[in-house]
Scaffold this active site. Structure first.
Site, PDB file in Angstrom:
ATOM      1  N   LYS A  66       0.817  -1.222   0.000  1.00  0.00           N
ATOM      2  CA  LYS A  66       0.000   0.000   0.000  1.00  0.00           C
ATOM      3  C   LYS A  66       0.853   1.276   0.000  1.00  0.00           C
ATOM      4  O   LYS A  66       0.436   2.305  -0.518  1.00  0.00           O
ATOM      5  CB  LYS A  66      -0.949   0.013   1.190  1.00  0.00           C
ATOM      6  CG  LYS A  66      -2.119  -0.953   1.040  1.00  0.00           C
ATOM      7  CD  LYS A  66      -3.103  -0.820   2.177  1.00  0.00           C
ATOM      8  CE  LYS A  66      -4.261  -1.780   1.986  1.00  0.00           C
ATOM      9  NZ  LYS A  66      -5.341  -1.588   2.958  1.00  0.00           N
ATOM     10  N   LEU A  69     -12.725  -3.951  13.420  1.00  0.00           N
ATOM     11  CA  LEU A  69     -12.317  -4.152  12.022  1.00  0.00           C
ATOM     12  C   LEU A  69     -12.077  -5.622  11.695  1.00  0.00           C
ATOM     13  O   LEU A  69     -12.136  -6.033  10.528  1.00  0.00           O
ATOM     14  CB  LEU A  69     -11.018  -3.374  11.712  1.00  0.00           C
ATOM     15  CG  LEU A  69     -11.206  -2.052  10.972  1.00  0.00           C
ATOM     16  CD1 LEU A  69     -11.905  -1.048  11.873  1.00  0.00           C
ATOM     17  CD2 LEU A  69      -9.876  -1.492  10.490  1.00  0.00           C
ATOM     18  N   ASN A 103      -2.330   2.475  21.906  1.00  0.00           N
ATOM     19  CA  ASN A 103      -1.658   1.362  21.227  1.00  0.00           C
ATOM     20  C   ASN A 103      -0.665   0.711  22.167  1.00  0.00           C
ATOM     21  O   ASN A 103      -0.130   1.358  23.077  1.00  0.00           O
ATOM     22  CB  ASN A 103      -0.924   1.888  19.983  1.00  0.00           C
ATOM     23  CG  ASN A 103      -0.444   0.764  19.083  1.00  0.00           C
ATOM     24  OD1 ASN A 103      -1.206  -0.161  18.803  1.00  0.00           O
ATOM     25  ND2 ASN A 103       0.802   0.814  18.650  1.00  0.00           N
ATOM     26  N   GLY A 144     -16.065  -6.284  11.098  1.00  0.00           N
ATOM     27  CA  GLY A 144     -15.491  -5.572   9.956  1.00  0.00           C
ATOM     28  C   GLY A 144     -15.842  -6.096   8.570  1.00  0.00           C
ATOM     29  O   GLY A 144     -15.350  -5.560   7.578  1.00  0.00           O
ATOM     30  N   ALA A 190      -2.474   1.415  16.157  1.00  0.00           N
ATOM     31  CA  ALA A 190      -1.860   2.556  15.466  1.00  0.00           C
ATOM     32  C   ALA A 190      -1.121   2.089  14.211  1.00  0.00           C
ATOM     33  O   ALA A 190      -0.154   2.712  13.790  1.00  0.00           O
ATOM     34  CB  ALA A 190      -0.916   3.289  16.416  1.00  0.00           C
ATOM     35  N   ASP A 201     -10.352   2.669   1.756  1.00  0.00           N
ATOM     36  CA  ASP A 201     -10.549   1.981   3.048  1.00  0.00           C
ATOM     37  C   ASP A 201     -11.347   2.850   4.013  1.00  0.00           C
ATOM     38  O   ASP A 201     -12.270   2.383   4.677  1.00  0.00           O
ATOM     39  CB  ASP A 201      -9.191   1.647   3.681  1.00  0.00           C
ATOM     40  CG  ASP A 201      -8.500   0.486   2.987  1.00  0.00           C
ATOM     41  OD1 ASP A 201      -9.205  -0.371   2.408  1.00  0.00           O
ATOM     42  OD2 ASP A 201      -7.262   0.425   3.036  1.00  0.00           O
TER      43      ASP A 201
HETATM   44  P1  NDP Z   1      -0.952  -3.530  11.270  1.00  0.00           P
HETATM   45  O1  NDP Z   1      -0.046  -4.711  11.288  1.00  0.00           O
HETATM   46  O2  NDP Z   1      -0.563  -2.335  10.472  1.00  0.00           O
HETATM   47  O3  NDP Z   1      -1.179  -3.047  12.804  1.00  0.00           O
HETATM   48  C1  NDP Z   1      -1.481  -3.972  13.786  1.00  0.00           C
HETATM   49  C2  NDP Z   1      -1.905  -3.249  15.058  1.00  0.00           C
HETATM   50  O4  NDP Z   1      -2.376  -4.228  15.994  1.00  0.00           O
HETATM   51  C3  NDP Z   1      -0.781  -2.493  15.771  1.00  0.00           C
HETATM   52  O5  NDP Z   1      -1.319  -1.325  16.347  1.00  0.00           O
HETATM   53  C4  NDP Z   1      -0.348  -3.498  16.847  1.00  0.00           C
HETATM   54  O6  NDP Z   1       0.242  -2.891  17.973  1.00  0.00           O
HETATM   55  C5  NDP Z   1      -1.688  -4.055  17.240  1.00  0.00           C
HETATM   56  N1  NDP Z   1      -1.656  -5.384  17.887  1.00  0.00           N
HETATM   57  C6  NDP Z   1      -1.302  -6.562  17.331  1.00  0.00           C
HETATM   58  N2  NDP Z   1      -1.473  -7.566  18.217  1.00  0.00           N
HETATM   59  C7  NDP Z   1      -1.959  -7.003  19.363  1.00  0.00           C
HETATM   60  C8  NDP Z   1      -2.335  -7.509  20.645  1.00  0.00           C
HETATM   61  N3  NDP Z   1      -2.245  -8.818  20.925  1.00  0.00           N
HETATM   62  N4  NDP Z   1      -2.806  -6.646  21.572  1.00  0.00           N
HETATM   63  C9  NDP Z   1      -2.912  -5.321  21.300  1.00  0.00           C
HETATM   64  N5  NDP Z   1      -2.556  -4.789  20.106  1.00  0.00           N
HETATM   65  C10 NDP Z   1      -2.084  -5.609  19.162  1.00  0.00           C
HETATM   66  O7  NDP Z   1      -2.377  -4.105  10.832  1.00  0.00           O
HETATM   67  P2  NDP Z   1      -3.577  -3.342  10.110  1.00  0.00           P
HETATM   68  O8  NDP Z   1      -3.764  -2.025  10.779  1.00  0.00           O
HETATM   69  O9  NDP Z   1      -3.406  -3.382   8.652  1.00  0.00           O
HETATM   70  O10 NDP Z   1      -4.816  -4.320  10.449  1.00  0.00           O
HETATM   71  C11 NDP Z   1      -5.313  -4.471  11.759  1.00  0.00           C
HETATM   72  C12 NDP Z   1      -6.518  -5.417  11.744  1.00  0.00           C
HETATM   73  O11 NDP Z   1      -7.593  -4.827  11.005  1.00  0.00           O
HETATM   74  C13 NDP Z   1      -6.241  -6.760  11.075  1.00  0.00           C
HETATM   75  O12 NDP Z   1      -6.883  -7.774  11.824  1.00  0.00           O
HETATM   76  C14 NDP Z   1      -6.870  -6.621   9.711  1.00  0.00           C
HETATM   77  O13 NDP Z   1      -7.305  -7.862   9.188  1.00  0.00           O
HETATM   78  C15 NDP Z   1      -8.065  -5.721  10.025  1.00  0.00           C
HETATM   79  N6  NDP Z   1      -8.485  -4.938   8.865  1.00  0.00           N
HETATM   80  C16 NDP Z   1      -9.796  -5.034   8.456  1.00  0.00           C
HETATM   81  C17 NDP Z   1     -10.257  -4.301   7.379  1.00  0.00           C
HETATM   82  C18 NDP Z   1     -11.683  -4.435   6.967  1.00  0.00           C
HETATM   83  O14 NDP Z   1     -12.019  -4.079   5.821  1.00  0.00           O
HETATM   84  N7  NDP Z   1     -12.554  -4.888   7.837  1.00  0.00           N
HETATM   85  C19 NDP Z   1      -9.360  -3.394   6.624  1.00  0.00           C
HETATM   86  C20 NDP Z   1      -8.000  -3.338   7.148  1.00  0.00           C
HETATM   87  C21 NDP Z   1      -7.594  -4.108   8.212  1.00  0.00           C
HETATM   88  P3  NDP Z   1       1.845  -2.552  18.010  1.00  0.00           P
HETATM   89  O15 NDP Z   1       2.018  -1.302  17.207  1.00  0.00           O
HETATM   90  O16 NDP Z   1       2.104  -2.344  19.467  1.00  0.00           O
HETATM   91  O17 NDP Z   1       2.543  -3.740  17.417  1.00  0.00           O
END
Ligand code: NDP
Length: 271
Positions: free
Chosen positions: A66, A216, A150, A239, A128, A102
């Site tokens: 992206k 989501l 976050n 989501g 985040a 999105d």
């Molecule tokens: P990223 O990998 O960019 O970000 C992941 C985020 O999740 C970070 O903030 C991370 O925190 C946090 N995280 C991961 N594991 C944990 C945990 N166990 N406890 C707390 N925080 C956690 O992912 P995306 O932002 O791209 O996607 C996030 C989710 O949203 C995914 O499940 C994805 O499938 C879903 N999604 C759904 C969409 C839809 O159309 N419904 C569209 C886009 C995404 P840290 O920074 O501390 O690592």
């Protein structure tokens, strides 16, 4: 006309199912949506093919590209530029135009689920990462006041800093600091398959029953977080509808057929 999905891996994507159902529903029988698995070392060649093949009209872009495609496009929509991420490319008169649908998909599905975002409401965004950026952007565009929390607090601060020109947004270090909240959005991957037992909401903190939860995560449909919110009596949505709505907004960009016309077909195709 051929449309595709650039990403890696992409084999589990539901996009071909919903986009092809929509092409059929509106009589675009010559159009197909394909999976184009593209590791990083094949991205430049993929974009060259997109540019020169007259049978290709555009594509979606997903993880991990992206951001990677930004520099290779001729034009970026204002939203894609502000977000620093493209999920849809349209080819017009030989030019590659980058868009982001999105955040539009999120707002459309939030409204579909009965939550109307209006100025002055307070939102709490969990996470985040890439998706959180689009969600915070959408909320600030609607005039909401946004807190971001976050696991890695520095990322929340950095996101708040980047988007603060658009409205009132701040990073907080724990949910306890959030105060009264109207809308909570889970943008973390906690609860997403295969992390089925995880939740971003602390087990020892009651979920605020007056808040609307938008998770989501779409696989599974019923996350631990949704169970926590439902147990507290809060209204919730998962989501899957956002997936359909971002696809419908992309469909409109490629074909000119209004998103609202094909969104129900896409929702049905996702089951
Ligand atoms: P990223 O990998 O960019 O970000 C992941 C985020 O999740 C970070 O903030 C991370 O925190 C946090 N995280 C991961 N594991 C944990 C945990 N166990 N406890 C707390 N925080 C956690 O992912 P995306 O932002 O791209 O996607 C996030 C989710 O949203 C995914 O499940 C994805 O499938 C879903 N999604 C759904 C969409 C839809 O159309 N419904 C569209 C886009 C995404 P840290 O920074 O501390 O690592």
């Amino acid at each position: 006309m051929r449309i595709g999905l650039i990403g890696y891996p992409v084999q589990h994507s539901a996009s071909p199912r919903m986009q092809n159902a929509a092409f059929a529903a509106v009589g675009l029988t010559e159009w197909t949506y394909e999976l184009w698995p593209t590791p990083l070392d094949a991205l430049a060649e993929r974009l060259r093919e997109l540019r020169k093949n007259h049978h290709i009209g555009g594509c979606n872009v997903t993880i991990p590209h992206k951001q990677n495609v930004l520099g290779a496009l001729d034009v970026l929509s204002d939203h894609a530029r502000m977000l620093g991420a493209v999920n849809t490319i349209v080819k017009r008169d030989g030019q590659l135009i980058g868009h982001n649908t999105d955040w539009l998909g999120f707002l459309a599905d939030l409204r579909f689920n009965g939550f109307e975002p209006v100025g002055g409401q307070r939102a709490l965004v969990l996470g985040a990462g890439g998706s959180a950026r689009g969600i915070v952007y959408a909320l600030l565009k609607c005039g909401l006041r946004v807190h971001i929390v976050n696991r890695d607090a520095a990322r929340a601060h950095s996101l708040a800093h980047d988007l603060h020109p658009l409205g009132t947004v701040s990073a907080i270090t724990t949910m306890h600091q959030a105060g009264a909240i109207d809308l909570i959005i889970n943008c973390t991957s906690a609860g997403m398959d295969p992390h089925l037992d995880t939740t971003p909401w602390p087990l020892d903190l009651p979920f605020p029953r007056q808040a609307f939860l938008y998770d989501l995560v779409y696989k599974p449909r019923q996350t631990v977080l949704i169970q926590q919110a439902e147990a507290a009596g809060a209204r919730c949505a998962g989501g899957i509808g956002m997936l359909a709505e971002q696809g419908a907004a992309a469909f409109e960009l490629w074909t000119g057929v209004p998103a609202a016309q094909v969104a129900p077909v896409m929702r049905a195709a996702l089951g």
